[in-house]
Design an enzyme around this catalytic site. Structure first.
Site, PDB file in Angstrom:
ATOM      1  N   GLU A  47       0.833  -1.198   0.000  1.00 29.48           N
ATOM      2  CA  GLU A  47       0.000   0.000   0.000  1.00 29.48           C
ATOM      3  C   GLU A  47       0.872   1.252   0.000  1.00 29.48           C
ATOM      4  O   GLU A  47       1.841   1.362   0.766  1.00 29.48           O
ATOM      5  CB  GLU A  47      -0.878  -0.057   1.255  1.00 29.48           C
ATOM      6  CG  GLU A  47      -1.825   1.093   1.454  1.00 29.48           C
ATOM      7  CD  GLU A  47      -2.667   0.905   2.722  1.00 29.48           C
ATOM      8  OE1 GLU A  47      -3.626   1.667   2.908  1.00 29.48           O
ATOM      9  OE2 GLU A  47      -2.356  -0.018   3.519  1.00 29.48           O
ATOM     10  N   LYS A 116      -9.226   2.466  -2.094  1.00 34.88           N
ATOM     11  CA  LYS A 116      -9.458   1.750  -0.841  1.00 34.88           C
ATOM     12  C   LYS A 116     -10.875   2.055  -0.354  1.00 34.88           C
ATOM     13  O   LYS A 116     -11.312   3.204  -0.359  1.00 34.88           O
ATOM     14  CB  LYS A 116      -8.431   2.188   0.196  1.00 34.88           C
ATOM     15  CG  LYS A 116      -8.426   1.394   1.495  1.00 34.88           C
ATOM     16  CD  LYS A 116      -7.235   1.817   2.349  1.00 34.88           C
ATOM     17  CE  LYS A 116      -7.120   1.007   3.624  1.00 34.88           C
ATOM     18  NZ  LYS A 116      -5.906   1.371   4.412  1.00 34.88           N
ATOM     19  N   CYS A 170      -5.449  -3.276   2.083  1.00 32.53           N
ATOM     20  CA  CYS A 170      -5.247  -3.413   3.526  1.00 32.53           C
ATOM     21  C   CYS A 170      -6.526  -3.603   4.335  1.00 32.53           C
ATOM     22  O   CYS A 170      -7.086  -4.682   4.388  1.00 32.53           O
ATOM     23  CB  CYS A 170      -4.450  -2.222   4.033  1.00 32.53           C
ATOM     24  SG  CYS A 170      -3.676  -2.544   5.655  1.00 32.53           S
ATOM     25  N   GLY A 356     -15.892 -60.334   9.101  1.00 33.92           N
ATOM     26  CA  GLY A 356     -14.934 -61.305   8.600  1.00 33.92           C
ATOM     27  C   GLY A 356     -13.528 -60.745   8.716  1.00 33.92           C
ATOM     28  O   GLY A 356     -13.259 -59.621   8.288  1.00 33.92           O
ATOM     29  N   GLU A 471     -10.829 -49.244  -3.162  1.00 28.44           N
ATOM     30  CA  GLU A 471     -11.451 -50.416  -3.772  1.00 28.44           C
ATOM     31  C   GLU A 471     -12.768 -50.038  -4.451  1.00 28.44           C
ATOM     32  O   GLU A 471     -13.091 -50.550  -5.525  1.00 28.44           O
ATOM     33  CB  GLU A 471     -11.668 -51.497  -2.724  1.00 28.44           C
ATOM     34  CG  GLU A 471     -10.366 -52.095  -2.206  1.00 28.44           C
ATOM     35  CD  GLU A 471     -10.570 -53.094  -1.080  1.00 28.44           C
ATOM     36  OE1 GLU A 471      -9.620 -53.855  -0.791  1.00 28.44           O
ATOM     37  OE2 GLU A 471     -11.655 -53.105  -0.475  1.00 28.44           O
ATOM     38  N   SER A 477     -13.974 -55.356  -5.898  1.00 28.16           N
ATOM     39  CA  SER A 477     -14.771 -56.122  -4.951  1.00 28.16           C
ATOM     40  C   SER A 477     -15.683 -57.041  -5.747  1.00 28.16           C
ATOM     41  O   SER A 477     -15.973 -56.783  -6.914  1.00 28.16           O
ATOM     42  CB  SER A 477     -15.612 -55.200  -4.060  1.00 28.16           C
ATOM     43  OG  SER A 477     -16.515 -54.432  -4.841  1.00 28.16           O
TER      44      SER A 477
END
Length: 640
Positions: A47, A116, A170, A356, A471, A477
């Site tokens: 600035e 600004k 700013c 399992g 997977e 699968s």
């Protein structure tokens, strides 16, 4: 060099002397040259860097204001032929008042001036004494001594092709609704902030968090350039902080309090920002709140060469590189998984879980989640029915790990050998067991699932699935085999992260014998164990030999689903991330495998059981990923 929609941006902090425009301009030129040398296409300065920020009542002196305009004119001329967009700060005297402005320069021309909006006037700041807010200025122009009808206002976007850049100054960032929010909604993917934020204890951390947060909210890159030590005067000290953030991630920053001309650069990924915005409905809907229509100032870069590609590309994007963050991530995911399973157990009223156990990573993680869940609910671990289901390919190592872990965790352990049942099934369907094809493998997977489901019915339990996100992506699968369960706790955990989760539990485990088993599971190759053991009784079937390295597939998955990148860009990034691990031909081979399997196996994902979402990538058809099961992959093949 193909840009892949990357651009290098720079934040600069020149050495300044208070009210010495000549010296300041000279140092700004040095920083411009540095930015050009580093192939930056945008450089943002602090600035009021042309005059310096701390001139105070000298901003009311015509001598300084006139000299500032001459300084901007000199820098504008200096920008000719440099093919870089430059944002410098200087005062503007117009319409009998003075504005604190960002001047945007390109190729010898002043493209626009942004005032600004928010003028601080508290504590050490007295800007209203000198400057007027530009908050309401839209659709305006101003005349400079060296250029007429210069676009002036807060509504300016600077556009080169599909790239749009906006600027604020700013205090604008500290406001409740920063101008950058509107600029982003108007299309700006990059926001530059010309700043002069002084240093007090702990302010730097807050400032960095603010920049990162705004870049995330705006789904933009945010380039912050703070005034340097040369601004320090009277009671205030400046540190020259330079920050470059992208969508919440800090790409680069400097060490404050440097005393030389300094720039920091980073490569910004415009594709990433654009595609994030496409996905985010809230971002799209917020455009209706725009108080003005942006004026787009067009210019054209001659080249988009960003130089050496020095942006860090993490080969494991699902896994934090920092050890502390990784530990926190694992702890949080483990807690999410357990909380989700606890809710399902409570809702169904079931007190038993059935799983399992193979001795592999996925079933080990799922079992650890069940144990944590039962401890959380105060259920007896004997109500966790763990079943090992040895078949033709089960090895001693995985079998012993499965048996030992279940017993050490004090579960209800059972063993059901599936060999006889599978042989009978082969006979029933007329399949030769000597032919080790997909039928041979899937019969075993479905037999195991059938047994688990039947035990759950018999015992009043919930079958907990073990399959992971990687997977699911590959369709690795057996449909209505391990593909199915009553609740899938690992369904949004990628394989690369499964390892870290199991390691996290192993390192937290106080019982050495359990930790030892977990570490051995981690050292075991990933395998479905569906083919007969080799002559030495060891694993004959390694998953990654068949479908490819999971670290590559997880990388492809992240950038395909999370970022929406093209295969060409994914390949480009993968070559950088894995340059020390795989050659281009290998990466391309497995990328083609990923695309082929991802598209052809969507039908499996369209019929998966419930499971908790734990990260930003999920393939649940009820949540994040809705894809036609019969979509063509032709547009995504690397040969296309």
């Amino acid at each position: 060099m193909e840009s892949m929609n990357f651009i290098r941006a720079a934040a600069a902090c020149p050495v300044t002397r208070v009210a010495d425009v000549h010296a300041n301009v000279a140092n700004i030129k040095v920083c411009i040259d540095k930015a050009v040398h580093e192939h930056a296409k945008l450089v943002v300065f602090p600035e009021l860097c042309v005059t310096s920020y701390t001139c105070a009542d000298l901003f009311l002196q015509k001598q300084l204001l006139d000299e500032a305009e001459l300084g901007v004119r000199e820098l504008c001329a200096y920008s000719a032929g440099k093919d870089i967009l430059i944002a410098v700060g200087a005062p503007l005297y117009a319409q009998t008042v003075v504005y604190n402005c960002a001047y945007i320069l390109f190729d010898g021309k002043l493209l626009g001036i942004v005032p600004k909006s928010y003028i601080p006037n508290y504590e050490e700041f007295y800007e209203r004494r000198w400057f007027t807010s530009g908050k309401g200025i839209i659709n305006h122009t101003v005349d400079m001594s060296f250029q007429k009808d210069v676009p002036f206002g807060i509504d300016l976007l600077f556009q080169s092709g599909a790239l749009q850049i906006g600027f604020e100054i700013c205090e604008d960032l500290w406001s409740v609704v920063p101008p950058s929010s509107y600029l982003s909604l108007a299309g700006a993917q990059i926001i530059g902030n010309l700043s002069a934020s002084n240093e007090v204890v702990s302010k730097s951390g807050y400032r960095e968090a603010l920049v990162a947060s705004q870049s995330a909210k705006c789904m933009a890159s945010y380039i912050y350039s703070g005034a340097g030590t040369g601004e320090s005067t009277t009671d205030v000290v400046f540190g020259g902080e330079l920050l470059i953030a992208e969508n919440g991630t800090m790409l680069n920053k400097n060490k404050r309090f440097q005393r030389d001309n300094e720039i920091k650069t980073s490569i910004v990924d415009i594709d990433r920002l654009n595609l994030q915005r496409i996905k985010n409905i809230s971002f799209r809907e917020a455009t209706s709140t725009m108080p003005w229509t942006a004026r787009k100032i067009n210019y054209s870069f001659e080249h988009m060469d960003y130089g050496v590609f020095d942006r860090e590309i993490d080969k494991h994007p699902f896994v934090p590189a920092d050890a502390k963050q990784r530990e926190q991530r694992c702890s949080e995911i483990f807690s999410i998984q357990a909380a989700a399973l606890a809710k399902r157990m409570e809702h169904t009223g079931l007190k038993n879980a059935v799983i399992g156990i193979s001795g592999g990573l996925d079933s080990t993680l799922a079992l650890l989640v069940i144990v944590k869940t039962f401890d959380l609910l105060g259920y007896d671990r004997k109500n966790i029915i763990t079943v090992t289901l040895p078949g033709f390919g089960t090895t001693d190592r995985t079998y012993q790990n499965a048996v030992s872990l279940c017993k050490k965790l004090e579960t209800d352990f059972r063993e059901v050998n599936i060999v006889a049942a599978c042989l009978q099934h082969f006979k029933d369907i007329g399949h030769d067991p000597a032919i080790h094809d997909v039928t041979y493998e899937n019969v075993q997977a479905r037999e195991r699932t059938q047994i688990l489901m039947d035990i759950a019915n018999k015992e009043g339990g919930l079958v907990v699935g073990t399959g992971d996100l990687s997977e699911l992506a590959l369709g690795w699968s057996t449909y209505n085999g391990d593909h199915m369960s009553m609740y899938a706790v690992n369904c949004s955990v990628p394989k690369t992260l499964v390892r870290y989760l199991v390691r996290y539990v192993a390192e937290e485990e106080t019982r050495e014998e359990i930790a030892a088993i977990l570490f051995d599971v981690l050292d075991t190759p990933v395998t479905p164990e569906l083919l007969p053991k080799n002559g030495e009784g060891k694993i004959a079937q390694k998953t990654e030999d068949i479908v490819g390295p999971y670290e590559l597939h997880d990388f492809f998955l992240y950038y395909f689903v999370r970022s929406g990148f093209t295969p060409a860009k994914i390949l480009f990034l993968a070559k950088i991330a894995f340059k020390d691990s795989y050659d281009e031909a290998t990466i391309q081979k497995w990328l083609q495998t990923f695309i082929r399997r991802f598209f052809s196996m969507q039908f499996k994902r369209s019929a998966i059981p419930d499971g908790p979402k734990v990260g930003t990538v999920s393939l649940s058809p009820r949540g994040d990923w809705r894809m036609p099961s019969d979509a063509s992959r032709n547009l995504w093949t690397t040969e296309h």
